[in-house]
Design an enzyme around this catalytic site. Structure first.
Site, PDB file in Angstrom:
ATOM      1  CE  LYS A 110       1.144  24.902 -32.606  1.00 60.86           C
ATOM      2  NZ  LYS A 110       1.266  23.442 -32.859  1.00 60.86           N
ATOM      3  CB  SER A 191       3.105  22.117 -29.903  1.00 67.17           C
ATOM      4  OG  SER A 191       2.644  21.957 -31.241  1.00 67.17           O
ATOM      5  CB  SER A 215       1.056  19.076 -31.832  1.00 68.14           C
ATOM      6  OG  SER A 215       2.247  18.772 -31.151  1.00 68.14           O
TER       7      SER A 215
END
Length: 536
Positions: A110, A191, A215
């Site tokens: 990420k 997220s 997330s």
């Protein structure tokens, strides 16, 4: 990648290497839906090299993530050294040196996690396009030591979805809007949206996400994946763009429990720079060891009946999952009052997140290269205001504004809220539920199916979520695919006590073997009830 290159050209003097997508070439290796053990077998048998795998994933990214007919927008950038790293690992393999089951396996991380090289770590914000730290986060160092190849960075909800209550999950000004590979008009959840969509689409063997509250679990559930949120302190957070030091953690997102366990084994360990990880070295183990379909025989599991949500189709899928748990030998104990005594948890958590966001983000930004002009949260707010056409086009920064007003980590109101949140979620939440009902784990539907992405009105998910208690308490939580609603994946959450990470993974594996629910995405334009797998 295309989106990043355009953003850089328009908004930053930083010159990055040309994206690897320009170097696509034909390679006769099929990586779609291949597990990490299957890829390792391909490598050990000589059927493929690590360089072949890197190229095959690059080709898939070019075809699925960038091609206009699909355009998932799940990958922000590729690391220019990935191919050279593959060549080095191929040479090590040829010389008889193997680092472990991840040797030569490509993984995406990420884009709030730092990695060495000339690609910035942006958290999806153009304010950080110059954030080229050229340092590996300790979790990346561990992945590399285990032989993993860091292929690139995944898109995410900008600033990990903490900027506004009216946000659109999966949107960032750097990467655009992530699409769900099961229905392209649907959201990939945030997220870690890019990590979820990319893993589901086989754009890497596995991905790394981060979670503050949901997330990892939500994008894993909604994208048909196994997602694992570890006990807080099992995995280092150093050189990760933060929200909250009392809740943030990184974890694996993969297409199987075994793959997630293999990645977690590499991630786990103590980091002197992260005090929360002091116990990690003594707690970590081989999380892929002793996985058995028989693990749940005779195990008492608490069923969170009052956390099933109001979606009848999700409840039906959950009911079918419970039957699978019974078939695996589990004893199910209904819990109908899991919320009793937890009043005020949400307010306390919110106070903690707002206070720690300001303190932790300010500390991180102070460590970035001098080329990064946004040195504080206040600077980021000013940057967004000045670049409103790009940064504030779809939703505001009201949570940033609120966080900026917080008094700091010495504020008595913050300290009281932190103590209350931890007590309610831990001792009086999960711990009490496990003890009172004499159960080993808690289960419930992870999330509702993916909602239609709406940049105008923001997110509008309606349904259950099991993330808050384990997120605030810092306890392990896994989601495993349990079925489909109109072709959209839904997952089963399994929650355990602090440091019970291996047990939770074992439970997830046993359920996975009993259910075998996951099917590959079809990249449909929209949801279709006829797409539901029969019997799943």
């Amino acid at each position: 990648m295309r989106t990043l290159a355009l953003a850089l050209a328009a908004l930053s003097p930083l010159a990055l290497p040309a994206p690897l997508l320009a170097q696509t070439e034909e390679v006769m290796v099929d990586v779609e839906e291949k597990s990490i053990p299957e890829l390792a077998t391909m490598l050990s048998s000589g059927q493929a090299t690590s360089e072949d795998l890197v190229q095959a994933y690059i080709n898939r990214i070019a075809r699925i993530d960038e091609d206009d007919s699909v355009q998932l927008n799940s990958v922000i950038a590729l690391l220019p050294d990935a191919r050279r790293e593959a060549q080095r690992l191929d040479a090590e393999r040829k010389a008889g040196k193997l680092r472990g089951p991840l040797h030569g396996i490509p993984i995406l991380i990420k884009d709030n996690i730092e990695a060495k090289g000339s690609i910035p770590t942006t958290a999806g914000s153009t304010a950080l396009l110059a954030n080229v730290t050229d340092r590996d986060a300790p979790l990346v160092t561990r992945l590399r030591a285990a032989g993993a190849i860091i292929l690139g960075k995944t898109n995410l909800s900008q600033w990990a979805n903490i900027r506004s209550n009216d946000s659109v999950s999966g949107w960032s000004s750097v990467g655009g809007l992530v699409k769900n590979p099961y229905a392209l008009d649907r959201n990939a959840c945030g997220s870690s949206s890019g990590s979820g969509a990319a893993a589901a689409a086989s754009l890497a063997a596995a991905t790394i996400g981060t979670e503050t509250d949901g997330s990892i679990i939500c994008p894993s559930s909604i994208n048909g994946l196994v997602g694992f949120k570890p006990t807080l302190g099992l995995v280092s957070r150093t050189h990760l763009i933060p929200i909250s030091h009392s809740q943030d953690t990184a974890g694996p997102m993969a297409r199987s429990v075994t793959d997630a366990a293999l990645v977690l084994t590499a991630l786990a360990g103590s980091d002197p720079a992260d005090p929360a990880t002091a116990e990690a070295d003594s707690r970590k183990t081989d999380y892929a060891a002793d996985l058995s379909a028989d693990y749940l025989k005779g195990v008492r599991i608490g069923v969170l009946m009052d956390r099933r949500g109001g979606n009848a189709k999700v409840q039906a899928a959950f009911g079918a999952a419970l039957e699978k748990l019974k078939a695996a030998g589990a004893q199910l104990i209904e819990i109908k009052d899991s919320r009793t005594g937890l009043e005020g948890l949400g307010e306390a958590e919110f106070k903690v997140l707002m206070t720690e966001l300001k303190a932790d983000l300010n500390a991180y930004l102070a460590s970035t290269p001098p080329e990064v002009t946004a040195r504080t949260l206040k600077d980021v707010i000013a940057f967004n205001t000045a670049q409103a056409e790009t940064e504030l086009a779809w939703f505001d920064q009201s949570l940033f504004d609120l966080a900026e007003t917080q008094k700091g980590l010495d504020d008595p109101e913050y300290k009281d809220a932190l103590a209350k949140a931890k007590r309610l979620a831990g001792a009086e939440g999960i711990d009490k539920l496990l003890k009172t009902h004499n159960v080993r784990f808690l289960v419930g539907p992870s999330n509702a199916p993916a909602w239609v992405s709406d940049l105008v009105n923001g997110d509008h998910s309606i349904g259950p979520s099991q993330s808050q208690l384990p997120a605030v308490a810092g306890y392990p939580h896994i989601t495993v695919p349990m079925g489909y609603v109109a072709g959209l994946p839904v997952g089963l959450s399994i929650i355990g006590g602090q440091w019970q990470d291996h047990a939770v993974i074992k439970a997830g594996f046993a359920f996975e073997q009993a259910s075998k629910a996951r099917v590959a995405p079809t990249y449909a334009d929209s949801a279709d009830a006829r797409a539901d797998p029969i019997g799943k």
